[in-house]
Design an enzyme around this catalytic site. Structure first.
Site, mmCIF file in Angstrom:
data_model
loop_
_atom_site.group_PDB
_atom_site.id
_atom_site.type_symbol
_atom_site.label_atom_id
_atom_site.label_comp_id
_atom_site.label_asym_id
_atom_site.label_seq_id
_atom_site.Cartn_x
_atom_site.Cartn_y
_atom_site.Cartn_z
ATOM 1 N N CYS A 165 43.951 31.242 41.154
ATOM 2 C CA CYS A 165 44.816 31.634 40.030
ATOM 3 C C CYS A 165 45.030 33.140 39.946
ATOM 4 O O CYS A 165 45.677 33.621 39.031
ATOM 5 C CB CYS A 165 44.277 31.098 38.708
ATOM 6 S SG CYS A 165 42.683 31.784 38.273
ATOM 7 N N HIS A 202 46.865 44.956 33.523
ATOM 8 C CA HIS A 202 47.379 43.925 32.629
ATOM 9 C C HIS A 202 48.896 44.006 32.455
ATOM 10 O O HIS A 202 49.598 43.003 32.491
ATOM 11 C CB HIS A 202 46.706 44.121 31.275
ATOM 12 C CG HIS A 202 46.372 42.845 30.639
ATOM 13 N ND1 HIS A 202 45.130 42.544 30.176
ATOM 14 C CD2 HIS A 202 47.124 41.759 30.418
ATOM 15 C CE1 HIS A 202 45.135 41.342 29.680
ATOM 16 N NE2 HIS A 202 46.337 40.836 29.818
HETATM 17 C C1 PEP Z 1 41.579 37.193 38.314
HETATM 18 O O1 PEP Z 1 40.667 37.988 38.108
HETATM 19 O O2 PEP Z 1 42.037 36.961 39.450
HETATM 20 C C2 PEP Z 1 42.205 36.459 37.194
HETATM 21 C C3 PEP Z 1 43.053 35.495 37.409
HETATM 22 O O3 PEP Z 1 41.907 36.829 35.926
HETATM 23 P P1 PEP Z 1 42.363 38.186 35.185
HETATM 24 O O4 PEP Z 1 43.434 38.825 35.982
HETATM 25 O O5 PEP Z 1 42.811 37.779 33.828
HETATM 26 O O6 PEP Z 1 41.094 38.975 35.160
#
Ligand code: PEP
Ligand code: MG
Length: 750
Positions: free
Chosen positions: A670, A357
């Site tokens: 994404c 994160h």
């Molecule tokens: C992903 O898992 O690629 C995503 C965009 O969501 P996060 O990184 O918030 O899990």
């Protein structure tokens, strides 16, 4: 036996330097295995194929530093070369035996040696010897276990030792967390979580250090006295006595005197306190008497209490350098918030990887980050000059003038690239054969949407709603959420905004909603939680739909969909919310488009069913990679295995795209791959034409798109899909990028 093992490992971890750690090991082993001698050889730094004697007990100490063995030479070299133990009852008769003259080892023919191995590298060899009585299987197993456990401790102690002078340039290697480069000053934030990670610091202001130390000690003393009084009501006197003893230890005596002496010598109060506590605890832990040895833990407990107070005192005076490089064992998203945004230039963290994160947050802020640096000498880094290279995941400690010159030049080139890229802001993102690509931003981590708007983004492709949930001490109310969503929908009026429903669990905990699981990433996470708690889901969707009234650019995205049933259940709740709001307001409420994230492998194989139920799908490459490759996205030990360009991940994505096209369902990406120039090339080759990424990546992605034709990227993907591993695929795409003169988009200096 397990206690003996634990004790040695703990002691070694706390040893101030590698030499004391080695002495500790040889002494403990001679005692525990009733051995007459113990030796430790470590691989030479300048030539890892040579094992050099670093410590011994029971033999002539004059041989330390004078004995070396090549790989395969002598018993030690043979153990190192074969990477396996050797247990001999008559070592001198072995054909590989080489006597160390003047050592005294002739008297000890019984020999047991085991390799010390960390991360596939032989770091050294530990050997024990006896005059009589062979080493049995249990003893061999004990030494092997100990060597395996000590390997990382030795690695750490060694690398920390190497930085002790802080004079010469050292390069440290981790994994790329967020692209970019920075030159700045390390700042180690310590919230008083543990004594071990308190950084060393010098002070010019001895008086104020003494004052804050005394203040912290007095406050803890008062706390302890109060606690003892409170507890007297329901605990026997002897239990309460502990608090009284604690308070007495803080009322004077060697704990206080030794710390003050160290402060008076110009050391910062927290590290002076750390050293005193460690020295006292060490003395107790060495005691034979189990009760007294246990007192070491009391001293550390007390040490921690005072440290926490001290850190509170100190944090009020934190002075961040202009170019702060945040350094820590585990830099967190909250740590970033502590640094004034203008000062934050880079991040170096011992733990985590590119999809942690904090790395995603750094990327969103355009801050380079190096993650997962093994044995990062955190304690020694505060106030030290650093160069951070987020492209290749390395950093230079005490960079010399050559490194500074080199990176100074890279930074200039990078600024020039950024300047050039600005010209693309208002241009259409289209390939040279005119295939138009929609570029959106990932948001939700930053409160200020201006950079996203300025970059020419065509909307928000992923708004992570977790942060407002994480920074509170309770779930945000419907009204609080309404305000947040209204603000973002309003800001991007006329452009689509994809709000993702709550995706907590895994590595995104809520402080007020603890989840204790052995495998959090495979557990209660994302839509699994919100469907089990419809009150949370309904409140969130209500806030989103109410915020959308009169703006009508909302799209809702559901995370962690692993099967059709989760979609059915979510859609029932979403429709119910719409009906309720209509009933309450008497107005027609616009039902937003609903999408599913494709990030769990089961969703890949159910893409046809999923497409029938939703208006769009969005590939979450971060989780898809983690789950397909069985590689924890936050674990630096396996970070090298984590790559979204792995052929298995690319093949899964091709399958998703084919399913979406067959179902006539719009598809976007994404995850972080969408903002990686090499990822952009691969995704376009699959036929994807909607990408959502961190704002800092947007113009770089546009540059890549405008430099290639769709047809050549389609061909390139076919070539990539025949390759056996991520490394070769990365090289293939990087080579093509270089050919177009765009190497500077993915690494320093080109
Ligand atoms: C992903 O898992 O690629 C995503 C965009 O969501 P996060 O990184 O918030 O899990
Ligand atoms: Mg995800």
């Amino acid at each position: 036996m397990i206690h003996r093992l634990q004790r040695i490992v703990q002691e070694v971890n706390r040893a101030p330097d590698i030499d004391s750690a080695l002495v500790l090991i040889t002494d403990s082993l001679t005692q525990d295995l009733a051995a007459d001698a113990c030796t430790i050889f470590l691989a030479r730094k300048d030539d890892p194929d040579v094992m050099a004697l670093q410590a011994c007990s029971g033999l002539n100490p004059a041989i330390i530093g004078r004995v070396e063995r090549q790989m395969g030479q002598g018993l030690i070299g043979t153990i190192a070369a074969r990477a396996e133990p050797m247990n001999l009852t008559d070592a001198p008769s072995h054909k590989k035996f080489l006597l160390v003259p003047d050592s005294g080892e002739v008297d000890f023919p019984i020999f047991l040696g085991v390799p010390i191995i960390a991360h596939r590298h032989v770091l050294g060899v530990i050997a024990v010897q006896r005059a009589t009585s062979a080493f049995n299987e249990d003893e061999e197993a004990y030494l092997t276990t100990l060597a395996a456990q000590l390997a990382t401790s030795i690695e750490r102690a060694e690398s920390q030792g190497r930085f002790s002078t802080q004079q010469t340039t050292h390069i440290i290697k981790g994994v790329p967390g967020s692209p970019g480069m920075a030159i700045g000053m390390a700042m180690v934030l310590n919230r008083g979580v543990n004594l071990e990670s308190v950084p060393n610091k010098r002070t010019d202001d001895i008086d104020s250090e003494l004052t804050s130390f005394r203040k912290a000690v007095n406050l803890v003393c008062e706390e302890l006295t109060l606690q003892a009084e409170k507890m007297r009501a329901y605990l026997p006197e002897e239990e309460c006595a502990l608090f009284v003893v604690y308070a007495q230890m803080l009322s004077g005596g060697s704990l206080i005197d030794d710390t003050e002496k160290s402060i008076n010598a110009g050391n910062w109060a927290p590290s002076s306190w750390r050293d005193t506590v460690e020295q006292h605890a060490h003395v107790f832990s060495q005691m034979e008497d189990a009760y007294l040895a246990e007192r070491a833990n009391d001293i550390r407990d007390l040490g921690l209490r005072v440290l926490r107070r001290l850190m509170l005192e100190q944090s009020a005076f934190l002075d961040f350098p202009d170019q702060t490089i945040l350094v820590g064992d585990e830099v967190t998203a909250t740590d970033l918030a502590d640094v004034p945004p203008d000062c934050l230039s880079g991040i170096v963290s011992a733990h985590g990887s590119s999809s942690s994160h904090v790395a995603i947050l750094a990327h969103a802020l355009g801050i380079p980050a190096v993650m997962g640096v093994p044995n990062l000498p955190v304690k020694q880094l505060d106030g030290v000059k650093l160069v951070v290279d987020g492209y290749n995941g390395s950093a230079y400690i005490n960079p010399d003038k050559y490194v500074l010159e080199e990176y100074g030049q890279y930074l200039e080139e990078e600024n020039a690239i950024e300047q050039d890229l600005l010209e693309l802001k208002d241009k259409t993102a289209a390939t040279t054969d005119k295939r138009q690509i929609t570029l959106m931003v990932n948001s939700g981590l930053m409160s200020d949407p201006t950079p996203s708007l300025r970059s020419g983004a065509e909307g928000v492709g992923l708004y992570r709603t977790e942060i407002p949930f994480q920074i509170r001490d309770r779930f945000p109310s419907e009204e609080e959420q309404y305000q947040i969503y209204r603000n973002v929908l309003e800001t991007f009026r006329g452009k689509p905004v994809v709000l993702r429903t709550l995706d907590v669990g895994g590595d995104k905990p809520l402080p007020y909603f603890p989840i204790n699981e052995a495998n959090p990433f495979l557990g209660w996470r994302g839509v699994r939680i919100t469907l089990d708690h419809p009150e949370i889901f309904i409140t969130q969707v209500r806030a989103m739909m109410r915020a959308n009234v009169g703006i009508n650019n909302l799209e809702i995205l559901l995370p962690m969909i692993s099967g059709k049933a989760e979609l059915d259940d979510s859609l029932i709740l979403i429709n119910r919310v719409r009906d309720e709001i209509e009933e309450e307001t008497g107005e027609n409420i616009w039902l937003p488009k609903i999408g599913a994230m494709i990030e769990v492998p089961s969703a890949v194989y159910q893409i046809a069913d999923i497409c029938q139920l939703v208006d769009f799908v969005s590939i979450g490459t971060n989780d898809l990679t983690q789950y397909l490759l069985a590689v924890d996205r936050n674990n630096e030990n396996v970070a090298e295995l984590y790559s979204s360009l792995h052929p298995a991940v690319l093949k899964a994505m091709v399958q998703i795209v084919e399913g979406a096209i067959a179902g006539d369902t719009p598809i976007s990406v994404c995850g972080e791959l969408a903002g990686d120039p090499l990822g952009v090339m691969a995704l376009l080759g699959m036929g994807i034409d909607n990408l959502s990424m961190s704002v800092g990546s947007l113009l770089r992605a546009k540059k890549v798109i405008m430099s290639f034709s769709h047809s050549e990227l389609t061909d390139l993907l076919q070539q990539a899909l025949t390759m056996p591993d991520a490394f070769m695929i990365r090289e293939l795409y990087a080579g093509k990028l270089d050919e177009r003169g765009l190497g500077g988009l993915i690494r320093a200096g080109r």
